[in-house]
Design an enzyme around this catalytic site. Structure first.
Site, short mmCIF file in Angstrom:
data_model
loop_
_atom_site.label_atom_id
_atom_site.label_comp_id
_atom_site.label_asym_id
_atom_site.label_seq_id
_atom_site.Cartn_x
_atom_site.Cartn_y
_atom_site.Cartn_z
N GLY A 1 0.83 -1.21 0.00
CA GLY A 1 0.00 0.00 0.00
C GLY A 1 0.86 1.25 0.00
NE ARG B 1 -2.02 -4.68 -1.72
CZ ARG B 1 -1.61 -4.13 -0.58
NH1 ARG B 1 -0.61 -4.64 0.10
NH2 ARG B 1 -2.21 -3.06 -0.10
CG ASP C 1 3.61 -6.68 7.72
OD1 ASP C 1 3.03 -6.31 6.68
OD2 ASP C 1 3.01 -7.14 8.70
CB THR D 1 2.31 1.15 6.46
OG1 THR D 1 0.97 1.03 6.97
CG2 THR D 1 3.26 0.82 7.59
CG ASP E 1 -2.22 0.68 8.65
OD1 ASP E 1 -3.06 1.59 8.51
OD2 ASP E 1 -2.14 -0.29 7.87
CG ASP F 1 0.85 -2.09 10.82
OD1 ASP F 1 1.71 -1.47 10.17
OD2 ASP F 1 0.00 -2.83 10.29
NE ARG G 1 -2.53 -3.43 7.54
CZ ARG G 1 -1.49 -3.63 6.77
NH1 ARG G 1 -1.63 -4.28 5.64
NH2 ARG G 1 -0.32 -3.20 7.10
P1 ATP Z 1 0.79 -2.89 3.33
O1 ATP Z 1 1.24 -2.61 4.73
O2 ATP Z 1 0.28 -1.70 2.66
O3 ATP Z 1 -0.14 -4.07 3.21
P2 ATP Z 1 2.79 -4.70 2.55
O4 ATP Z 1 4.18 -4.52 2.11
O5 ATP Z 1 2.57 -5.44 3.84
O6 ATP Z 1 2.12 -3.28 2.56
P3 ATP Z 1 1.74 -6.91 1.01
O7 ATP Z 1 0.69 -6.94 -0.04
O8 ATP Z 1 1.57 -7.77 2.21
O9 ATP Z 1 1.94 -5.39 1.40
O10 ATP Z 1 3.14 -7.31 0.33
C1 ATP Z 1 3.60 -6.63 -0.81
C2 ATP Z 1 4.24 -7.61 -1.75
O11 ATP Z 1 5.34 -8.24 -1.11
C3 ATP Z 1 3.34 -8.76 -2.18
O12 ATP Z 1 2.46 -8.41 -3.22
C4 ATP Z 1 4.38 -9.78 -2.64
O13 ATP Z 1 4.84 -9.47 -3.92
C5 ATP Z 1 5.51 -9.54 -1.64
N1 ATP Z 1 5.42 -10.55 -0.57
C6 ATP Z 1 4.66 -10.53 0.54
N2 ATP Z 1 4.80 -11.67 1.24
C7 ATP Z 1 5.65 -12.45 0.55
C8 ATP Z 1 6.19 -13.76 0.74
N3 ATP Z 1 5.87 -14.50 1.79
N4 ATP Z 1 7.05 -14.23 -0.19
C9 ATP Z 1 7.38 -13.47 -1.26
N5 ATP Z 1 6.91 -12.25 -1.50
C10 ATP Z 1 6.05 -11.74 -0.62
#
Ligand code: ATP
Length: 328
Positions: A15, A76, A107, A130, A132, A134, A176
């Site tokens: 995000g 994503r 994360d 982010t 949040d 968090d 969240r």
């Molecule tokens: P937000 O806090 O906004 O959700 P985020 O970084 O946590 O941000 P995610 O959608 O959870 O957002 O992760 C972003 C991208 O990171 C995913 O679309 C994927 O490409 C990669 N990713 C997340 N988890 C994994 C994993 N276990 N293995 C490989 N790639 C991953």
């Protein structure tokens, strides 16, 4: 600074949040300062896999410190969750002679970065982006401060209409599973009640508090509800519940939604982004990898990515007490 790194890649993933552009700018300019190359990778891990790379220099990032979102776009990527996808990403980095990556995201993005580092030994550093707040290992994530200001401003506006019509407003805010936004904006905007996932005090308590304030002559009130609240009712059900039990109130619901993620970053977030970008690049140049950059007591620090991903943030309990006292 001794290093074998001569080109750093930067991407934004997951995000978006206000301050990401300022962080990209900082990464690019810190590279320029240390006379190394920098390449921007568009659309997060998906662009990494598809080879969507663009060389950036100090001038490429002019006039973006004040802009919300991320000009590199975020995405994503399901492909990056596969070994084949990550292999492709690695080949692209080799082809473009990129030696290390700065990952600006949440994360999930850090988990992806850690797995990538484990598989290919590729140096990575994360910057927490982010709203949040968090993520363990930093007092503040990029975009959090801006979101607080946006939410407080929105609630101030809601209060104007609430007090003109003697209404009780339930305002749902983002966050969240964390209540940082709700708790801080609830106190900052003078909410009557704040419902957060970390502290489920039960619906009875909320009713009592609203009854008390009605009896004390208050004619309008705001209840801030975190989206991850654990009361077992969503914000609309909460409003219905109070309507049934306290028919004297004229109740409305407002879900603030994505306006909380947009807008120009606050001064705090711009400064934080600038500091985080410098720390990220200089840490890579010092040979460090697999860390997240954070801030605590106004000092920049590094936390191992696995700790940042697994650790839990805690709410400031003192604020709960302050909120109680303020609604006396
Ligand atoms: P937000 O806090 O906004 O959700 P985020 O970084 O946590 O941000 P995610 O959608 O959870 O957002 O992760 C972003 C991208 O990171 C995913 O679309 C994927 O490409 C990669 N990713 C997340 N988890 C994994 C994993 N276990 N293995 C490989 N790639 C991953």
């Amino acid at each position: 600074m001794s290093t074998e790194i001569s080109k750093i890649g930067v991407l934004t993933s997951g995000g978006d949040s206000p301050g990401m552009n300022a962080a990209i700018r900082s990464v690019v300019r810190t590279c320029a300062f240390h006379k190394i190359d920098c390449v921007g990778i568009y659309r997060g891990y998906q662009g990494l896999i598809e080879g969507d790379f663009k060389e950036l220099n100090a001038r490429s990032v002019k006039n973006i410190i004040n802009r919300g979102g991320t000009f590199l776009k975020s995405a994503r990527s399901d492909d990056f969750r596969t070994k084949e996808g990550r292999e492709k990403a690695y080949q692209n980095l080799l082809e473009h002679e990129v030696d290390a990556l700065v990952i600006i995201g949440g994360d999930g993005s850090f988990t992806g970065g850690m797995i990538f580092n484990e598989e290919f030994g590729f140096p990575v550093i994360g910057i927490p982006g982010t709203i949040d707040n968090d993520i363990f290992g930093t007092k503040s994530t990029l975009g959090y401060d801006t979101a607080l200001n946006t939410v407080v401003e929105a609630i101030d506006r809601i209060r104007d209409t609430a007090s003109s019509h003697n209404r009780l407003f339930f305002v749902e805010v983002m966050g969240r599973d964390a209540g940082h936004i709700a708790l801080n904006t609830g106190v900052g905007a003078g909410a009557e009640e704040i419902l957060i996932p970390e502290e489920n005090l039960g619906l009875e308590r909320m009713l009592e508090s609203l009854e008390r304030s009605e009896a004390s002559g208050k004619t309008s009130s705001i209840v801030v509800v975190a989206e991850g609240d654990k009361s077992g009712k969503n914000v609309f059900e909460l409003a219905e519940y109070v309507e049934e039990n306290l028919p004297g109130y004229d109740i409305r619901v407002s879900v603030l939604g994505h306006i909380q993620r947009g807008g120009a970053p606050s001064c705090y977030d711009r400064v934080l982004a600038s500091r985080m970008g410098v720390k990220a690049v200089e840490s890579l140049l010092e040979g460090k990898s697999n860390y997240m950059v954070g801030i605590n007591n106004d000092e920049m620090l590094l936390t191992p990515l696995d700790k940042a991903v697994k650790g839990k943030t805690e709410i400031n309990k003192e604020l709960l007490r302050v909120s109680d006292i303020m609604t006396t």
